[in-house]
Motif scaffolding. Structure first.
Motif, PDB file in Angstrom:
ATOM      1  N   HIS A 170       0.960  -1.394  -0.091  1.00 28.29           N
ATOM      2  CA  HIS A 170       0.270  -0.099  -0.116  1.00 28.29           C
ATOM      3  C   HIS A 170       0.935   1.354   0.069  1.00 28.29           C
ATOM      4  CE1 HIS A 170      -4.287  -2.434   1.364  1.00 28.29           C
ATOM      5  NE2 HIS A 170      -2.944  -2.918   1.018  1.00 28.29           N
ATOM      6  N   GLN A 171       0.223   2.322   0.026  1.00 27.70           N
ATOM      7  CA  GLN A 171       0.803   3.574  -0.142  1.00 27.70           C
ATOM      8  C   GLN A 171       1.327   4.015   1.528  1.00 27.70           C
ATOM      9  OE1 GLN A 171       0.763   5.409  -2.873  1.00 27.70           O
ATOM     10  NE2 GLN A 171       2.364   7.035  -2.040  1.00 27.70           N
ATOM     11  N   ALA A 172       2.402   4.435   1.155  1.00 30.19           N
ATOM     12  CA  ALA A 172       3.219   4.852   2.123  1.00 30.19           C
ATOM     13  C   ALA A 172       3.150   5.679   3.477  1.00 30.19           C
ATOM     14  CB  ALA A 172       5.504   4.464   2.253  1.00 30.19           C
ATOM     15  N   VAL A 173       2.637   6.143   4.102  1.00 34.59           N
ATOM     16  CA  VAL A 173       1.865   6.860   5.434  1.00 34.59           C
ATOM     17  C   VAL A 173       3.277   7.599   6.179  1.00 34.59           C
ATOM     18  CG1 VAL A 173       0.017   8.458   6.743  1.00 34.59           C
ATOM     19  CG2 VAL A 173      -0.162   6.370   4.854  1.00 34.59           C
ATOM     20  N   ILE A 174       3.533   9.133   5.779  1.00 39.25           N
ATOM     21  CA  ILE A 174       4.541   9.685   6.846  1.00 39.25           C
ATOM     22  C   ILE A 174       3.859  10.630   7.294  1.00 39.25           C
ATOM     23  CG2 ILE A 174       6.876  11.011   6.706  1.00 39.25           C
ATOM     24  CD1 ILE A 174       7.598   9.666   3.793  1.00 39.25           C
ATOM     25  N   GLN A 187       3.823   1.959   6.333  1.00 36.93           N
ATOM     26  CA  GLN A 187       3.483   1.123   5.195  1.00 36.93           C
ATOM     27  C   GLN A 187       2.508   0.108   5.377  1.00 36.93           C
ATOM     28  OE1 GLN A 187       6.700  -0.280   2.278  1.00 36.93           O
ATOM     29  NE2 GLN A 187       4.962   1.358   0.693  1.00 36.93           N
ATOM     30  N   ASN A 188       1.740  -0.098   4.923  1.00 32.33           N
ATOM     31  CA  ASN A 188       0.788  -1.856   4.511  1.00 32.33           C
ATOM     32  C   ASN A 188       0.569  -2.449   3.797  1.00 32.33           C
ATOM     33  OD1 ASN A 188      -0.404  -0.494   7.314  1.00 32.33           O
ATOM     34  ND2 ASN A 188      -2.292  -0.653   6.310  1.00 32.33           N
ATOM     35  N   LEU A 189       1.037  -4.084   4.185  1.00 38.97           N
ATOM     36  CA  LEU A 189       1.176  -5.152   3.537  1.00 38.97           C
ATOM     37  C   LEU A 189      -0.306  -6.105   3.344  1.00 38.97           C
ATOM     38  CD1 LEU A 189       3.138  -7.001   1.664  1.00 38.97           C
ATOM     39  CD2 LEU A 189       2.607  -8.381   3.103  1.00 38.97           C
TER      40      LEU A 189
HETATM   41  C1  LIG Z   1      -3.195   0.229   7.626  1.00 40.54           C
HETATM   42  O1  LIG Z   1      -3.734  -0.374   8.263  1.00 40.54           O
HETATM   43  C2  LIG Z   1      -4.170  -0.194   9.170  1.00 40.54           C
HETATM   44  C3  LIG Z   1      -4.432  -1.019  10.393  1.00 40.54           C
HETATM   45  O2  LIG Z   1      -3.454  -1.805  10.421  1.00 40.54           O
HETATM   46  C4  LIG Z   1      -5.016   0.734   9.252  1.00 40.54           C
HETATM   47  O3  LIG Z   1      -5.267   1.080  10.443  1.00 40.54           O
HETATM   48  C5  LIG Z   1      -4.433   1.682   8.665  1.00 40.54           C
HETATM   49  O4  LIG Z   1      -5.403   2.455   7.601  1.00 40.54           O
HETATM   50  C6  LIG Z   1      -4.154   1.321   6.675  1.00 40.54           C
HETATM   51  N1  LIG Z   1      -3.541   2.537   6.445  1.00 40.54           N
HETATM   52  C7  LIG Z   1      -3.461   1.829   4.818  1.00 40.54           C
HETATM   53  C8  LIG Z   1      -2.889   3.163   3.946  1.00 40.54           C
HETATM   54  O5  LIG Z   1      -3.857   1.056   4.320  1.00 40.54           O
END
Ligand SMILES: *[C@@H]1O[C@H](CO)[C@@H](O)[C@H](O)[C@H]1NC(C)=O
Ligand SMILES: *[C@@H]1O[C@H](CO)[C@@H](O)[C@H](O)[C@H]1NC(C)=O
Ligand SMILES: *[C@@H]1O[C@H](CO)[C@@H](O)[C@H](O)[C@H]1NC(C)=O
Ligand SMILES: *[C@@H]1O[C@H](CO)[C@@H](O)[C@H](O)[C@H]1NC(C)=O
Length: 492
Positions: A170-174, A187-189
């Motif tokens: 997923h898109q990385a969040v800074i 970052q989520n996977l």
């Molecule tokens: C990533 O995962 C978390 C929970 O595991 C969630 O709260 C968050 O919104 C997710 N972010 C994205 C960018 O998907």
């Protein structure tokens, strides 16, 4: 062309405002203790040069190289005002400006660049939304990797063992940390787990300017699934020899490890220790790696009736069970059906020819035309059929024929053969009754007595032929009689 006035306008504005200081680089990332050179330049000679680093403003003299921040450049006379920062300090994170005298007037000119003093992030964290230690095949798996408090933000990459993971990222969040200039990246996977994922390490790797090497955080994936076979279809064990030992081995995949039992007629055989005197011995499933197991049944002596039996293998683990039928064969395993390129080409050509033939027939049928039959036969109708009353049947005898021009005769003969072919095809094709077929029996009756003639040419001048000018008019039928004496047959 529109660029020129714009450039000119900018230049004018710059001159008016005096903003002509060129600074390089505009941004830089350095670790604490690193060196940094910031170069400023104006297009006229200057007599002084200052640089603001952190809270201090340094006066830069080309002759003085002893300070922490010293002059760097070819000389003030070339308009160069550069600063060499010998050891970057943590607190210098932020803007660095150079200050030079103006070409005219008294307001000093400045230019600013941004220095990021790298600070290593904290240990990366791998967070999963569930606390379960193992997953099932097909489960949706979600993980979040967080690398806190870096300056700048760390870089995150994912691996499955040594393989870089690119899907499901997923898109990385800074996010900036409140009250500081440090940044946290997350970052989520997401991934649908497969049997192949079992035992692999999911790795989140953090890389950063202030780290000597990447920092990893990993989690071992445990993916469970019921027993299954990779290949579909009947299991046949080939190459068994009557009177010799036979090994029935089947490869199955399962996690956790499966247990196996075989059913041979009424007998259920399970692996058990020290049963070497038995006629049939089941071995413990042997792990081949990657969740694959070799399940084997040993027949001490293969008998004739063993080969005719069906053996049933039942494999089970905590998640389920599966039963496979196993047949035996004394034949060698057949080589796969492999067609050579020549055979494939031959098949393709044959299919093409068939397709062309079928489409030709369909086309001819649809347009009611058999090769060149259409226009020529109309001429022929004029020659021979004009005097004939509509609907009558004129019979042309093979030998002797009615008096006609010789070319017409030979052409008629050719046409008759074609027409005969057409008529036969029509008889085969499932369309409404054909006129030739309708009239054929009559023709036959008339000619029944003439035994010497085997081929009769029948020209059918049909009523609609006369009424409508463009007629599918004349049709020829070759009527072949079944003869008592085969010797009399004059057919080519
Ligand atoms: C990533 O995962 C978390 C929970 O595991 C969630 O709260 C968050 O919104 C997710 N972010 C994205 C960018 O998907
Ligand atoms: C640094 O310079 C930029 C413009 O280059 C300015 O917007 C920013 O406010 C400055 N930051 C500090 C802390 O002075
Ligand atoms: C049995 O084992 C042999 C190798 O020893 C292998 O080639 C064969 O595929 C196996 N049979 C089955 C049904 O898995
Ligand atoms: C499975 O085990 C049997 C008996 O030990 C052996 O003969 C066979 O080669 C093995 N097959 C594979 C694929 O390892």
């Amino acid at each position: 062309m529109a660029v020129f006035p714009a450039l000119f306008g900018f230049f004018l504005l710059a001159v008016v405002k005096g903003q002509v200081v060129d600074i390089t680089p505009r941004e830089a990332v350095r670790r604490v203790g690193d060196e940094l050179i910031v170069q400023c330049k104006v297009p006229y000679p200057i007599d002084s040069c200052r640089m603001t680093v952190g809270p201090n403003s340094y006066r830069l003299l080309p002759t003085n190289q002893d300070e922490e921040v010293v002059y760097s450049g070819n000389g003030l006379q070339f308009g160069e005002c550069g600063g060499l920062i010998k050891h970057v300090r943590e607190e210098w994170n932020g803007n660095i400006s150079c200050v030079v005298p103006p070409q005219s007037g008294s307001i000093e000119l400045t230019a600013t660049m941004q220095l990021t003093v790298a600070r290593p992030p904290l240990q990366p964290l791998l967070i999963t939304d569930t606390h379960q230690s193992s997953f099932k095949e097909g489960d949706y798996f979600m993980a979040q990797c967080v690398v806190p408090s870096g300056r700048p933000a760390a870089k995150v990459t994912w691996y499955l063992d040594d393989e870089p993971l690119l899907e499901g990222i997923h898109q990385a969040v800074i996010r900036p940390e409140p009250g500081s200039d440090l940044k946290t990246i997350s970052q989520n996977l997401s991934r649908t787990l497969s049997a192949d994922d079992n035992g692999k390490r999911l790795i989140c790797r953090a890389e950063h300017e202030a780290l000597d090497g990447p920092k990893d955080v990993a989690r071992q994936l445990v993916v469970e699934y019921p027993p299954k076979r990779m290949e579909a279809g009947q299991i046949t064990i080939f190459g068994l020899k009557i009177g010799e030992e036979g090994r029935l081995n089947v490869t199955v995949r399962a996690n956790p490890a499966p247990t196996a039992s075989w059913t041979v007629g009424d007998l259920v055989v399970s692996p058990r220790p020290a049963a070497d005197d038995a006629a049939v011995v089941a071995l413990e499933p042997e792990h081949l790696g990657g969740g694959y197991y070799n399940v084997t049944l040993i027949l001490q002596r293969v008998a004739k009736e063993d080969v005719d039996r069906t053996y049933y293998l039942r494999v089970s683990n905590e998640l389920g069970q599966e039963e496979f039928a196993v047949r035996l064969s004394t034949m060698d395993e057949p080589a796969g059906v492999e067609l050579g390129s020549g055979a494939i080409a031959g098949i393709v050509v044959a299919v093409l020819i068939l397709l062309i033939a079928v489409s030709l027939i369909v086309f001819a049928k649809a347009t009611d035309r058999w090769c060149f039959g259409g226009s020529r036969s109309r001429d022929h109708t004029k020659n021979s059929g004009e005097s004939t009353p509509a609907g009558d049947v004129l019979i042309e005898r093979g030998i002797p024929r009615p008096s006609r021009t010789s070319d017409t005769e030979s052409a008629a003969g050719q046409r008759s053969r074609l027409a005969a072919l057409g008529a036969r095809m029509r008889a085969v094709l499932p369309r409404s009754k054909d006129k030739v077929q309708d009239t054929a029996p009559e023709t036959r009756d008339e000619e029944q007595g003439d035994e010497k003639k085997s081929v009769v040419y029948a020209e059918l001048a049909l009523s609609e032929t006369v009424e409508k000018p463009p007629p599918p008019a004349t049709e020829y039928a070759e009527i072949v009689y079944t003869q008592q004496q085969p010797a009399a047959e004059t057919k080519e």
